[in-house]
Scaffold this motif. Structure first.
Motif, PDB file in Angstrom:
ATOM      1  N   MET A  44       0.833  -1.201   0.000  1.00 48.02           N
ATOM      2  CA  MET A  44       0.000   0.000   0.000  1.00 48.02           C
ATOM      3  C   MET A  44       0.860   1.240   0.000  1.00 48.02           C
ATOM      4  N   PRO A  45       0.790   1.982  -1.055  1.00 52.67           N
ATOM      5  CA  PRO A  45       1.628   3.178  -1.121  1.00 52.67           C
ATOM      6  C   PRO A  45       1.073   4.246  -0.194  1.00 52.67           C
ATOM      7  N   ALA A  46       1.758   4.495   0.876  1.00 59.82           N
ATOM      8  CA  ALA A  46       1.320   5.528   1.829  1.00 59.82           C
ATOM      9  C   ALA A  46       0.902   6.765   1.045  1.00 59.82           C
ATOM     10  N   ASN A  47      -0.338   6.786   0.627  1.00 64.08           N
ATOM     11  CA  ASN A  47      -0.788   7.787  -0.324  1.00 64.08           C
ATOM     12  C   ASN A  47      -1.137   9.087   0.386  1.00 64.08           C
ATOM     13  N   ASP A  48      -0.146   9.641   1.005  1.00 64.90           N
ATOM     14  CA  ASP A  48      -0.341  10.811   1.827  1.00 64.90           C
ATOM     15  C   ASP A  48       0.434  11.969   1.220  1.00 64.90           C
ATOM     16  N   LEU A  49      -0.295  12.968   0.757  1.00 68.65           N
ATOM     17  CA  LEU A  49       0.376  14.091   0.100  1.00 68.65           C
ATOM     18  C   LEU A  49       1.352  14.780   1.043  1.00 68.65           C
ATOM     19  N   ASP A  50       0.995  14.871   2.303  1.00 66.15           N
ATOM     20  CA  ASP A  50       1.911  15.474   3.275  1.00 66.15           C
ATOM     21  C   ASP A  50       3.278  14.805   3.226  1.00 66.15           C
ATOM     22  N   ALA A  51       3.269  13.493   3.415  1.00 72.95           N
ATOM     23  CA  ALA A  51       4.531  12.754   3.460  1.00 72.95           C
ATOM     24  C   ALA A  51       5.245  12.805   2.119  1.00 72.95           C
ATOM     25  N   THR A  52       4.487  12.723   1.041  1.00 74.70           N
ATOM     26  CA  THR A  52       5.110  12.721  -0.280  1.00 74.70           C
ATOM     27  C   THR A  52       5.805  14.046  -0.563  1.00 74.70           C
ATOM     28  N   PHE A  53       5.069  15.140  -0.375  1.00 76.31           N
ATOM     29  CA  PHE A  53       5.675  16.453  -0.627  1.00 76.31           C
ATOM     30  C   PHE A  53       6.858  16.696   0.305  1.00 76.31           C
ATOM     31  N   ALA A  54       6.709  16.327   1.560  1.00 75.58           N
ATOM     32  CA  ALA A  54       7.804  16.535   2.509  1.00 75.58           C
ATOM     33  C   ALA A  54       9.038  15.743   2.076  1.00 75.58           C
ATOM     34  N   ALA A  55       8.827  14.514   1.621  1.00 74.95           N
ATOM     35  CA  ALA A  55       9.959  13.696   1.179  1.00 74.95           C
ATOM     36  C   ALA A  55      10.637  14.322  -0.030  1.00 74.95           C
ATOM     37  N   LEU A  56       9.840  14.899  -0.913  1.00 74.55           N
ATOM     38  CA  LEU A  56      10.392  15.465  -2.148  1.00 74.55           C
ATOM     39  C   LEU A  56      11.038  16.830  -1.924  1.00 74.55           C
ATOM     40  N   ALA A  57      10.832  17.403  -0.753  1.00 73.39           N
ATOM     41  CA  ALA A  57      11.343  18.752  -0.494  1.00 73.39           C
ATOM     42  C   ALA A  57      12.848  18.779  -0.268  1.00 73.39           C
ATOM     43  N   ASP A  58      13.468  17.631  -0.125  1.00 76.72           N
ATOM     44  CA  ASP A  58      14.910  17.595   0.138  1.00 76.72           C
ATOM     45  C   ASP A  58      15.682  17.203  -1.121  1.00 76.72           C
ATOM     46  N   PRO A  59      16.699  18.009  -1.479  1.00 71.59           N
ATOM     47  CA  PRO A  59      17.435  17.748  -2.727  1.00 71.59           C
ATOM     48  C   PRO A  59      18.188  16.425  -2.699  1.00 71.59           C
ATOM     49  N   THR A  60      18.688  16.040  -1.531  1.00 67.91           N
ATOM     50  CA  THR A  60      19.368  14.747  -1.441  1.00 67.91           C
ATOM     51  C   THR A  60      18.404  13.620  -1.800  1.00 67.91           C
ATOM     52  N   ASP A 105      12.137  27.249  -7.314  1.00 67.01           N
ATOM     53  CA  ASP A 105      13.009  26.390  -6.531  1.00 67.01           C
ATOM     54  C   ASP A 105      12.192  25.211  -6.042  1.00 67.01           C
ATOM     55  N   LEU A 106      12.537  24.035  -6.523  1.00 63.36           N
ATOM     56  CA  LEU A 106      11.767  22.849  -6.151  1.00 63.36           C
ATOM     57  C   LEU A 106      11.771  22.626  -4.648  1.00 63.36           C
ATOM     58  N   ASP A 107      12.907  22.907  -4.009  1.00 63.71           N
ATOM     59  CA  ASP A 107      12.958  22.766  -2.557  1.00 63.71           C
ATOM     60  C   ASP A 107      11.843  23.555  -1.896  1.00 63.71           C
ATOM     61  N   ALA A 108      11.789  24.844  -2.195  1.00 58.98           N
ATOM     62  CA  ALA A 108      10.796  25.717  -1.560  1.00 58.98           C
ATOM     63  C   ALA A 108       9.388  25.324  -1.966  1.00 58.98           C
ATOM     64  N   THR A 109       9.208  24.960  -3.215  1.00 56.27           N
ATOM     65  CA  THR A 109       7.867  24.613  -3.686  1.00 56.27           C
ATOM     66  C   THR A 109       7.345  23.368  -2.980  1.00 56.27           C
ATOM     67  N   PHE A 110       8.147  22.306  -2.983  1.00 57.32           N
ATOM     68  CA  PHE A 110       7.700  21.072  -2.331  1.00 57.32           C
ATOM     69  C   PHE A 110       7.493  21.298  -0.837  1.00 57.32           C
ATOM     70  N   ALA A 111       8.392  22.034  -0.210  1.00 57.25           N
ATOM     71  CA  ALA A 111       8.250  22.287   1.220  1.00 57.25           C
ATOM     72  C   ALA A 111       6.958  23.048   1.503  1.00 57.25           C
ATOM     73  N   ALA A 112       6.652  24.027   0.657  1.00 51.24           N
ATOM     74  CA  ALA A 112       5.422  24.792   0.848  1.00 51.24           C
ATOM     75  C   ALA A 112       4.195  23.899   0.690  1.00 51.24           C
ATOM     76  N   LEU A 113       4.266  22.977  -0.250  1.00 47.33           N
ATOM     77  CA  LEU A 113       3.114  22.118  -0.526  1.00 47.33           C
ATOM     78  C   LEU A 113       2.965  21.006   0.503  1.00 47.33           C
ATOM     79  N   ALA A 114       3.957  20.819   1.335  1.00 47.15           N
ATOM     80  CA  ALA A 114       3.931  19.693   2.281  1.00 47.15           C
ATOM     81  C   ALA A 114       2.990  19.942   3.453  1.00 47.15           C
ATOM     82  N   ASP A 115       2.479  21.142   3.595  1.00 49.73           N
ATOM     83  CA  ASP A 115       1.599  21.454   4.726  1.00 49.73           C
ATOM     84  C   ASP A 115       0.138  21.512   4.271  1.00 49.73           C
ATOM     85  N   PRO A 116      -0.745  20.782   4.962  1.00 50.09           N
ATOM     86  CA  PRO A 116      -2.152  20.711   4.542  1.00 50.09           C
ATOM     87  C   PRO A 116      -2.869  22.058   4.639  1.00 50.09           C
ATOM     88  N   THR A 117      -2.501  22.871   5.633  1.00 49.77           N
ATOM     89  CA  THR A 117      -3.099  24.204   5.731  1.00 49.77           C
ATOM     90  C   THR A 117      -2.774  25.013   4.483  1.00 49.77           C
TER      91      THR A 117
END
Lengths: 116, 116
Positions: free
Chosen positions: A1-17, B5-17
Motif C-alpha cells: 500500500m503506497p502511503a498515499n499521503d500528500l503530506d509525506a510525499t511532498f515533505a519527502a520530495l522537499a529535500d534535494p538529497t 526552486d523545487l525545494d521551496a515549492t515542495f516544502a510549501a506544498l507539504a503542509d495541509p493548511t
DNA sequence: CTTTTATTTAACCAAAAGGTTCGGTAACCG
DNA sequence: CGGTTACCGAACCTTTTGGTTAAATAAAAG
C-alpha cells in the motif's frame, strides 16, 4: 500500500538529497552504499533519508546478501501529478491540453497523440 | 520572478493548511482574514503560512485599502508537473505513453526497467 | 485626532528535521 | 571460529518549522 499521503510525499520530495536519490533509482535498483557514494554525508544520514522515502512509499527495499537494495516506487507521484493537474489552468499558459484533459476525465477513451 | 526552486515549492506544498489555502485561492483572490476563517488557528499563523507560499512563488499579494489580497500564482507548479512527468513510467501503470517517453529520453545510456 | 479594522512583527516555545558519532547486528568469507 | 562488509539504531546536537500571545503599523471611519 503506497502511503498515499500528500503530506509525506511532498515533505519527502522537499529535500534535494532525496530527489537525487530518486533520480539515481530511476536508472535501476541500488544498494545503500551505492546511493550514498555521491554525497558528502555519513551513511546513517543516507539511511535516514531512505527511511523518509520509504515511509512516503516512494521506495521499497529488498534483501540481497548483506545488501538492502532500494527500488523506486512511483505510485505516490500519481497523487502529485493529480494535484498539479487540478491547478493546470494556473500554470499551463498554452491551455493546449486542457480539452484533452477534460475529455479524459469524461471517460472519452479515444486518445489523441500527445506530444510532450 | 517565480522563485522556481523545487525545494521551496515542495516544502510549501507539504503542509495541509497551505494546500487548503491554495485550493481556496483557486476560486479567486481572498484577503488574509477570509483565508484564515476556516482554520482553528491564529491570524499570525496564517500570515506565516502566506509568507511561506509567497517565498515559494505560489501566491502574490496586492493592496486594497487595509487588506492585502492574495492571488494564486501557479507557475512553480509547472516545475512540479515536469518533475512528475520525468517519472511517469513509474506511476502511470497503463503505460499508454511509455513509447513516447522512451522516444523522448533517447540518448539515455541505461534502459529504464519495466516493472514485472 | 481618535478609534476601528486588517495585517504584520517580535519574542517565545515545543516539536520535528537533518546532521553527527558510536556501537550493534546480520550475512558472507577465510 | 574470527574478520569484514553492509547496514541499522540510539543518543546527541543544532536549525527549522509551526504554533502561540502581545505589541506595532497602516489605512479607513467617525
Amino acid at each position: 500500500m503506497p502511503a498515499n499521503d500528500l503530506d509525506a510525499t511532498f515533505a519527502a520530495l522537499a529535500d534535494p538529497t532525496r530527489r537525487a536519490i530518486l533520480a539515481r533509482l530511476a536508472h535501476g535498483e541500488a544498494s545503500v552504499s551505492e546511493l550514498a557514494a555521491p554525497f558528502a554525508m555519513s551513511l546513517p544520514a543516507i539511511s535516514k533519508h531512505l527511511r523518509v522515502l520509504q515511509r512516503a512509499g516512494l521506495i521499497s527495499r529488498g534483501r540481497n546478501a548483506q545488501q538492502r537494495p532500494c527500488r523506486l516506487e512511483g505510485a505516490p507521484l500519481r497523487a502529485v501529478a493529480a494535484f498539479t493537474e487540478h491547478y493546470r489552468q494556473f500554470w499551463d499558459e498554452s491551455f493546449d491540453r486542457l480539452d484533452d484533459y477534460l475529455r479524459e476525465l469524461q471517460g472519452d477513451d479515444e486518445k489523441p497523440r500527445r506530444k510532450h
